[in-house]
Design a protein around this motif. Structure first.
Motif, PDB file in Angstrom:
ATOM      1  N   MET A   1       0.808  -1.362  -0.006  1.00 27.57           N
ATOM      2  CA  MET A   1       0.028  -0.100  -0.132  1.00 27.57           C
ATOM      3  C   MET A   1       1.054   1.335  -0.033  1.00 27.57           C
ATOM      4  SD  MET A   1      -2.883   1.233  -0.243  1.00 27.57           S
ATOM      5  CE  MET A   1      -4.342   1.404   0.496  1.00 27.57           C
ATOM      6  N   ARG A   2       2.041   1.233   0.903  1.00 28.81           N
ATOM      7  CA  ARG A   2       2.753   2.478   0.836  1.00 28.81           C
ATOM      8  C   ARG A   2       3.525   2.839  -0.277  1.00 28.81           C
ATOM      9  NH1 ARG A   2       6.969   4.061   4.995  1.00 28.81           N
ATOM     10  NH2 ARG A   2       5.888   2.793   6.213  1.00 28.81           N
ATOM     11  N   ALA A   3       3.825   1.511  -1.137  1.00 27.16           N
ATOM     12  CA  ALA A   3       4.404   1.661  -2.498  1.00 27.16           C
ATOM     13  C   ALA A   3       3.314   2.555  -3.485  1.00 27.16           C
ATOM     14  CB  ALA A   3       4.970   0.442  -3.145  1.00 27.16           C
ATOM     15  N   ALA A   4       2.168   2.106  -3.454  1.00 27.35           N
ATOM     16  CA  ALA A   4       1.155   2.482  -4.188  1.00 27.35           C
ATOM     17  C   ALA A   4       0.961   4.099  -3.985  1.00 27.35           C
ATOM     18  CB  ALA A   4      -0.330   1.865  -3.981  1.00 27.35           C
ATOM     19  N   VAL A   5       1.018   4.487  -2.738  1.00 25.83           N
ATOM     20  CA  VAL A   5       0.522   5.771  -2.313  1.00 25.83           C
ATOM     21  C   VAL A   5       1.963   6.645  -2.825  1.00 25.83           C
ATOM     22  CG1 VAL A   5       0.471   7.528  -0.398  1.00 25.83           C
ATOM     23  CG2 VAL A   5      -0.882   5.285  -0.430  1.00 25.83           C
ATOM     24  N   VAL A   6       3.000   6.227  -2.488  1.00 27.66           N
ATOM     25  CA  VAL A   6       4.316   7.028  -2.978  1.00 27.66           C
ATOM     26  C   VAL A   6       4.387   7.168  -4.390  1.00 27.66           C
ATOM     27  CG1 VAL A   6       6.857   6.742  -3.049  1.00 27.66           C
ATOM     28  CG2 VAL A   6       5.650   6.345  -0.860  1.00 27.66           C
ATOM     29  N   SER A   7       4.117   5.986  -5.323  1.00 30.73           N
ATOM     30  CA  SER A   7       3.967   6.057  -6.673  1.00 30.73           C
ATOM     31  C   SER A   7       3.041   7.037  -7.046  1.00 30.73           C
ATOM     32  CB  SER A   7       3.602   4.808  -7.208  1.00 30.73           C
ATOM     33  OG  SER A   7       4.578   3.729  -6.958  1.00 30.73           O
ATOM     34  N   PHE A   8       1.921   7.064  -6.460  1.00 28.40           N
ATOM     35  CA  PHE A   8       0.834   8.046  -6.905  1.00 28.40           C
ATOM     36  C   PHE A   8       1.510   9.584  -6.776  1.00 28.40           C
ATOM     37  CE2 PHE A   8      -2.857  10.808  -5.745  1.00 28.40           C
ATOM     38  CZ  PHE A   8      -3.639  10.863  -7.021  1.00 28.40           C
ATOM     39  N   ALA A   9       2.013   9.722  -5.457  1.00 28.73           N
ATOM     40  CA  ALA A   9       2.672  11.004  -5.185  1.00 28.73           C
ATOM     41  C   ALA A   9       3.664  11.597  -6.118  1.00 28.73           C
ATOM     42  CB  ALA A   9       3.129  11.150  -3.964  1.00 28.73           C
ATOM     43  N   PHE A  10       4.591  10.763  -6.255  1.00 29.89           N
ATOM     44  CA  PHE A  10       5.717  11.134  -7.369  1.00 29.89           C
ATOM     45  C   PHE A  10       5.306  11.253  -8.751  1.00 29.89           C
ATOM     46  CE2 PHE A  10       8.926   9.112  -4.138  1.00 29.89           C
ATOM     47  CZ  PHE A  10       9.092  10.316  -3.516  1.00 29.89           C
ATOM     48  N   ASP A  11       4.476  10.191  -9.166  1.00 30.47           N
ATOM     49  CA  ASP A  11       4.063  10.003 -10.652  1.00 30.47           C
ATOM     50  C   ASP A  11       3.097  11.002 -11.056  1.00 30.47           C
ATOM     51  OD1 ASP A  11       6.340   8.247 -10.502  1.00 30.47           O
ATOM     52  OD2 ASP A  11       4.914   6.456 -10.694  1.00 30.47           O
ATOM     53  N   TYR A  12       2.147  11.194 -10.247  1.00 27.98           N
ATOM     54  CA  TYR A  12       0.895  11.920 -10.674  1.00 27.98           C
ATOM     55  C   TYR A  12       0.627  13.080 -10.051  1.00 27.98           C
ATOM     56  CZ  TYR A  12      -0.692   7.496 -12.765  1.00 27.98           C
ATOM     57  OH  TYR A  12      -0.550   6.452 -13.643  1.00 27.98           O
ATOM     58  N   LEU A  13       1.291  13.414  -8.857  1.00 26.11           N
ATOM     59  CA  LEU A  13       1.067  14.752  -8.026  1.00 26.11           C
ATOM     60  C   LEU A  13       2.360  15.602  -7.960  1.00 26.11           C
ATOM     61  CD1 LEU A  13      -1.015  13.717  -4.832  1.00 26.11           C
ATOM     62  CD2 LEU A  13      -1.819  14.532  -7.072  1.00 26.11           C
ATOM     63  N   ASN A  14       3.521  14.687  -8.956  1.00 24.43           N
ATOM     64  CA  ASN A  14       4.771  15.523  -8.743  1.00 24.43           C
ATOM     65  C   ASN A  14       5.445  15.952  -7.386  1.00 24.43           C
ATOM     66  OD1 ASN A  14       4.925  15.788 -11.600  1.00 24.43           O
ATOM     67  ND2 ASN A  14       3.334  17.189 -11.558  1.00 24.43           N
ATOM     68  N   ALA A  15       5.283  15.000  -6.363  1.00 26.96           N
ATOM     69  CA  ALA A  15       5.747  15.358  -5.271  1.00 26.96           C
ATOM     70  C   ALA A  15       7.416  15.311  -5.071  1.00 26.96           C
ATOM     71  CB  ALA A  15       5.320  14.181  -4.217  1.00 26.96           C
ATOM     72  N   GLU A  16       8.190  16.044  -4.548  1.00 23.66           N
ATOM     73  CA  GLU A  16       9.491  16.000  -4.552  1.00 23.66           C
ATOM     74  C   GLU A  16      10.011  14.951  -3.392  1.00 23.66           C
ATOM     75  OE1 GLU A  16      10.514  20.050  -4.291  1.00 23.66           O
ATOM     76  OE2 GLU A  16       9.724  20.633  -6.448  1.00 23.66           O
ATOM     77  N   VAL A  17       9.325  14.736  -2.322  1.00 22.19           N
ATOM     78  CA  VAL A  17       9.799  14.015  -1.215  1.00 22.19           C
ATOM     79  C   VAL A  17       8.600  13.340  -0.328  1.00 22.19           C
ATOM     80  CG1 VAL A  17       9.673  16.127   0.398  1.00 22.19           C
ATOM     81  CG2 VAL A  17      11.458  14.147   0.688  1.00 22.19           C
TER      82      VAL A  17
ATOM     83  N   PRO B   1      12.284  10.667  -5.389  1.00 23.75           N
ATOM     84  CA  PRO B   1      11.970  10.052  -6.540  1.00 23.75           C
ATOM     85  C   PRO B   1      13.228   9.256  -6.693  1.00 23.75           C
ATOM     86  CG  PRO B   1      10.919  12.097  -6.818  1.00 23.75           C
ATOM     87  CD  PRO B   1      11.693  12.048  -5.678  1.00 23.75           C
ATOM     88  N   THR B   2      14.561   9.745  -6.617  1.00 25.25           N
ATOM     89  CA  THR B   2      15.621   8.957  -7.192  1.00 25.25           C
ATOM     90  C   THR B   2      16.085   7.979  -6.228  1.00 25.25           C
ATOM     91  OG1 THR B   2      17.089  10.791  -6.095  1.00 25.25           O
ATOM     92  CG2 THR B   2      16.931  11.000  -8.514  1.00 25.25           C
ATOM     93  N   THR B   3      15.661   8.156  -4.932  1.00 17.78           N
ATOM     94  CA  THR B   3      16.281   6.996  -3.826  1.00 17.78           C
ATOM     95  C   THR B   3      15.067   5.887  -3.766  1.00 17.78           C
ATOM     96  OG1 THR B   3      15.107   8.088  -2.041  1.00 17.78           O
ATOM     97  CG2 THR B   3      17.359   8.640  -2.611  1.00 17.78           C
ATOM     98  N   TYR B   4      13.847   5.990  -4.599  1.00 18.84           N
ATOM     99  CA  TYR B   4      12.609   5.107  -4.454  1.00 18.84           C
ATOM    100  C   TYR B   4      13.076   3.884  -4.948  1.00 18.84           C
ATOM    101  CZ  TYR B   4       7.854   3.795  -5.223  1.00 18.84           C
ATOM    102  OH  TYR B   4       6.473   3.092  -5.260  1.00 18.84           O
ATOM    103  N   ASN B   5      12.876   2.808  -4.280  1.00 16.63           N
ATOM    104  CA  ASN B   5      13.084   1.423  -5.139  1.00 16.63           C
ATOM    105  C   ASN B   5      11.574   0.898  -5.476  1.00 16.63           C
ATOM    106  OD1 ASN B   5      15.648   1.066  -4.251  1.00 16.63           O
ATOM    107  ND2 ASN B   5      15.251   0.338  -2.325  1.00 16.63           N
ATOM    108  N   ARG B   6      11.365   1.164  -6.828  1.00 16.38           N
ATOM    109  CA  ARG B   6      10.042   1.057  -7.320  1.00 16.38           C
ATOM    110  C   ARG B   6       9.799  -0.379  -7.307  1.00 16.38           C
ATOM    111  NH1 ARG B   6       7.416   4.886  -9.785  1.00 16.38           N
ATOM    112  NH2 ARG B   6       8.605   6.923  -9.775  1.00 16.38           N
ATOM    113  N   PRO B   7       8.556  -0.945  -7.111  1.00 20.62           N
ATOM    114  CA  PRO B   7       7.932  -1.933  -7.156  1.00 20.62           C
ATOM    115  C   PRO B   7       8.201  -2.586  -8.667  1.00 20.62           C
ATOM    116  CG  PRO B   7       6.057  -0.679  -6.817  1.00 20.62           C
ATOM    117  CD  PRO B   7       7.535   0.202  -6.772  1.00 20.62           C
TER     118      PRO B   7
END
Length: 86
Positions: free
Chosen positions: A1-17, A62-68
């Motif tokens: 679930m956390r990976a989904a939330v983080v993916s959404f934040a980085f990929d769709y909301l342009n979150a920086e951290v 986004p650069t340190t994120y270990n994507r699923p």
């Protein structure tokens, strides 16, 4: 679930951290975070309920994120982005 939330934040909301925290004794929670690439970002002492706990803060970019090995697919996010002004 956390990976989904983080993916959404980085990929769709342009979150920086993304930031998280867990009690230092909670190795399971910290393991989820570090497995995703979160890095330590300081320790503090905080009141949680009636106890004072040492809390490990964590930070992910986004650069340190270990994507699923799966890709999150989202529909309708444009309305949320417009609502948030991003």
């Amino acid at each position: 679930m956390r990976a989904a939330v983080v993916s959404f934040a980085f990929d769709y909301l342009n979150a920086e951290v993304a930031e998280s925290e867990a009690a230092v004794w909670n190795q399971q929670s910290l393991g989820v975070s570090t497995g995703l690439g979160y890095e330590p970002n300081g320790i503090s002492r905080e009141g949680w309920g009636e106890k004072v706990e040492e809390v490990q803060r964590l930070r992910l970019t986004p650069t340190t994120y270990n994507r699923p090995n799966w890709t999150l697919k989202v529909q309708g996010h444009e309305a949320l982005s417009t609502y948030l002004g991003i």
